[in-house]
Design a protein around this motif. Sequence first.
Motif, PDB file in Angstrom:
ATOM      1  N   TYR A  82      -7.361  -7.304  20.157  1.00 53.41           N
ATOM      2  CA  TYR A  82      -6.676  -6.151  20.487  1.00 53.41           C
ATOM      3  C   TYR A  82      -7.358  -5.218  21.296  1.00 53.41           C
ATOM      4  CZ  TYR A  82      -3.896  -1.909  19.703  1.00 53.41           C
ATOM      5  OH  TYR A  82      -3.059  -0.782  19.935  1.00 53.41           O
ATOM      6  N   VAL A  83      -6.867  -4.669  22.519  1.00 52.95           N
ATOM      7  CA  VAL A  83      -7.586  -4.007  23.433  1.00 52.95           C
ATOM      8  C   VAL A  83      -7.134  -2.562  23.516  1.00 52.95           C
ATOM      9  CG1 VAL A  83      -8.288  -3.942  26.135  1.00 52.95           C
ATOM     10  CG2 VAL A  83      -7.871  -6.054  24.999  1.00 52.95           C
ATOM     11  N   ILE A  84      -8.029  -1.747  23.487  1.00 50.34           N
ATOM     12  CA  ILE A  84      -7.768  -0.296  23.601  1.00 50.34           C
ATOM     13  C   ILE A  84      -7.931   0.224  24.988  1.00 50.34           C
ATOM     14  CG2 ILE A  84      -8.479   1.959  22.604  1.00 50.34           C
ATOM     15  CD1 ILE A  84      -9.143   0.818  20.170  1.00 50.34           C
TER      16      ILE A  84
ATOM     17  N   ALA B 134       2.395  23.328  12.285  1.00 46.33           N
ATOM     18  CA  ALA B 134       2.762  23.687  13.782  1.00 46.33           C
ATOM     19  C   ALA B 134       1.523  24.097  14.509  1.00 46.33           C
ATOM     20  CB  ALA B 134       3.593  24.901  13.495  1.00 46.33           C
ATOM     21  N   GLU B 135       0.322  24.819  14.080  1.00 43.05           N
ATOM     22  CA  GLU B 135      -0.608  24.955  14.821  1.00 43.05           C
ATOM     23  C   GLU B 135      -1.866  23.993  14.652  1.00 43.05           C
ATOM     24  OE1 GLU B 135      -1.146  27.523  11.291  1.00 43.05           O
ATOM     25  OE2 GLU B 135       0.689  27.530  12.626  1.00 43.05           O
ATOM     26  N   CYS B 136      -1.786  23.006  13.999  1.00 36.90           N
ATOM     27  CA  CYS B 136      -2.879  21.928  13.868  1.00 36.90           C
ATOM     28  C   CYS B 136      -3.364  21.271  14.994  1.00 36.90           C
ATOM     29  CB  CYS B 136      -2.519  20.951  12.832  1.00 36.90           C
ATOM     30  SG  CYS B 136      -3.580  19.616  12.421  1.00 36.90           S
ATOM     31  N   ARG B 137      -4.499  21.539  15.500  1.00 34.61           N
ATOM     32  CA  ARG B 137      -4.981  20.943  16.600  1.00 34.61           C
ATOM     33  C   ARG B 137      -5.444  19.727  16.455  1.00 34.61           C
ATOM     34  NH1 ARG B 137      -7.795  25.003  20.401  1.00 34.61           N
ATOM     35  NH2 ARG B 137      -6.316  26.638  20.229  1.00 34.61           N
ATOM     36  N   THR B 138      -5.586  19.151  15.235  1.00 37.71           N
ATOM     37  CA  THR B 138      -6.130  17.655  14.989  1.00 37.71           C
ATOM     38  C   THR B 138      -4.888  16.741  14.937  1.00 37.71           C
ATOM     39  OG1 THR B 138      -6.406  17.959  12.551  1.00 37.71           O
ATOM     40  CG2 THR B 138      -8.279  18.313  14.114  1.00 37.71           C
ATOM     41  N   LEU B 139      -3.535  17.350  14.763  1.00 38.11           N
ATOM     42  CA  LEU B 139      -2.438  16.567  14.243  1.00 38.11           C
ATOM     43  C   LEU B 139      -2.214  15.435  15.405  1.00 38.11           C
ATOM     44  CD1 LEU B 139      -0.099  15.683  12.391  1.00 38.11           C
ATOM     45  CD2 LEU B 139       1.210  17.363  13.476  1.00 38.11           C
TER      46      LEU B 139
ATOM     47  N   GLN C 248      -2.028  11.281  14.807  1.00 39.53           N
ATOM     48  CA  GLN C 248      -0.666  10.648  15.045  1.00 39.53           C
ATOM     49  C   GLN C 248      -1.291   9.645  16.204  1.00 39.53           C
ATOM     50  OE1 GLN C 248       1.485  13.985  16.905  1.00 39.53           O
ATOM     51  NE2 GLN C 248       2.763  14.116  14.815  1.00 39.53           N
ATOM     52  N   LYS C 249      -1.983   9.657  16.995  1.00 39.38           N
ATOM     53  CA  LYS C 249      -2.355   8.632  17.933  1.00 39.38           C
ATOM     54  C   LYS C 249      -2.962   7.521  16.963  1.00 39.38           C
ATOM     55  CE  LYS C 249      -2.691  11.119  21.968  1.00 39.38           C
ATOM     56  NZ  LYS C 249      -3.638  11.828  23.116  1.00 39.38           N
ATOM     57  N   LEU C 250      -4.114   7.619  16.192  1.00 36.61           N
ATOM     58  CA  LEU C 250      -4.593   6.809  15.262  1.00 36.61           C
ATOM     59  C   LEU C 250      -3.707   6.084  14.512  1.00 36.61           C
ATOM     60  CD1 LEU C 250      -7.135   5.549  14.291  1.00 36.61           C
ATOM     61  CD2 LEU C 250      -7.418   7.550  12.701  1.00 36.61           C
ATOM     62  N   ASP C 251      -2.580   6.825  14.113  1.00 34.52           N
ATOM     63  CA  ASP C 251      -1.555   6.052  13.026  1.00 34.52           C
ATOM     64  C   ASP C 251      -1.002   5.052  13.799  1.00 34.52           C
ATOM     65  OD1 ASP C 251      -0.011   6.031  10.645  1.00 34.52           O
ATOM     66  OD2 ASP C 251       1.336   7.229  11.761  1.00 34.52           O
ATOM     67  N   GLN C 252      -0.888   5.559  15.270  1.00 31.90           N
ATOM     68  CA  GLN C 252       0.197   4.590  15.962  1.00 31.90           C
ATOM     69  C   GLN C 252      -0.843   3.515  16.194  1.00 31.90           C
ATOM     70  OE1 GLN C 252       3.487   5.127  16.761  1.00 31.90           O
ATOM     71  NE2 GLN C 252       3.135   2.936  17.335  1.00 31.90           N
TER      72      GLN C 252
ATOM     73  N   GLU D 234       0.815  -1.000  -0.168  1.00 33.76           N
ATOM     74  CA  GLU D 234      -0.197   0.015  -0.019  1.00 33.76           C
ATOM     75  C   GLU D 234       0.776   1.195  -0.127  1.00 33.76           C
ATOM     76  OE1 GLU D 234      -3.481   0.123  -0.191  1.00 33.76           O
ATOM     77  OE2 GLU D 234      -3.132  -2.050  -0.459  1.00 33.76           O
ATOM     78  N   GLY D 235       1.937   1.274   0.431  1.00 33.15           N
ATOM     79  CA  GLY D 235       2.913   2.380   0.551  1.00 33.15           C
ATOM     80  C   GLY D 235       2.883   2.704   1.923  1.00 33.15           C
ATOM     81  N   THR D 236       1.719   3.008   2.424  1.00 31.32           N
ATOM     82  CA  THR D 236       1.438   3.845   3.789  1.00 31.32           C
ATOM     83  C   THR D 236       0.145   3.482   4.392  1.00 31.32           C
ATOM     84  OG1 THR D 236       1.373   5.965   4.994  1.00 31.32           O
ATOM     85  CG2 THR D 236       0.177   5.846   2.826  1.00 31.32           C
ATOM     86  N   LEU D 237       0.082   3.263   5.663  1.00 30.10           N
ATOM     87  CA  LEU D 237      -1.144   3.144   6.301  1.00 30.10           C
ATOM     88  C   LEU D 237      -1.574   4.236   6.922  1.00 30.10           C
ATOM     89  CD1 LEU D 237      -0.444  -0.521   7.715  1.00 30.10           C
ATOM     90  CD2 LEU D 237      -1.924  -0.013   5.865  1.00 30.10           C
ATOM     91  N   ALA D 238      -0.978   5.394   6.929  1.00 30.47           N
ATOM     92  CA  ALA D 238      -1.354   6.594   7.394  1.00 30.47           C
ATOM     93  C   ALA D 238      -2.644   7.011   7.144  1.00 30.47           C
ATOM     94  CB  ALA D 238      -0.341   7.821   7.102  1.00 30.47           C
ATOM     95  N   PRO D 239      -3.464   7.598   8.276  1.00 23.24           N
ATOM     96  CA  PRO D 239      -4.684   7.850   8.240  1.00 23.24           C
ATOM     97  C   PRO D 239      -5.309   9.317   7.386  1.00 23.24           C
ATOM     98  CG  PRO D 239      -4.320   8.130  10.485  1.00 23.24           C
ATOM     99  CD  PRO D 239      -3.094   7.517   9.484  1.00 23.24           C
TER     100      PRO D 239
END
Length: 143
Positions: A141-143, A104-109, A113-117, A84-89
């Motif tokens: 898998y447990v969250i 730099a000021e992105c509130r959703t980043l 990043q947590k979803l990507d992890q 796929e090249g990437t699984l990044a959301p």
Amino acid sequence: MIVSTKGRYALRVMIDLAEHQADGYIPLKEIAERQDISEKYLENILKILVQNRMLSGLRGKGGGYRLTKAPDAYSVGSILRLTEGTLAPVACLDADPTECPRMAECRTLPMWQKLDQLITDFFDRITLADLMRSDEAGNDYVI
């Protein structure tokens, strides 16, 4: 994140080869028939897997494809990232991200990043050996 047919078929092929590894090299035609994938499309997927040493290929009589390692040595994440090249959301987390002027000021980043992890951890914890078992691999898998 949408996993394409290339990624899904690569997983199916790898599981098929893992289940038939005692048979030695498996001809492309047999894999294509068992998995109901066109030989032409399958050739493209197998080429990627061979080039990246996940499979070995042998030409000629008695040739075909086989795994280069034991099924428990392959993670679903490594196979999907390869195909796929990437699984990044989101695009800003791709391996080769496009520079976002608002990063730099992105509130959703941090959320992305947590979803990507989570995605990475989830897929990296599942192996081909897990998928060979029919007891719904990935449901632990447990969250």
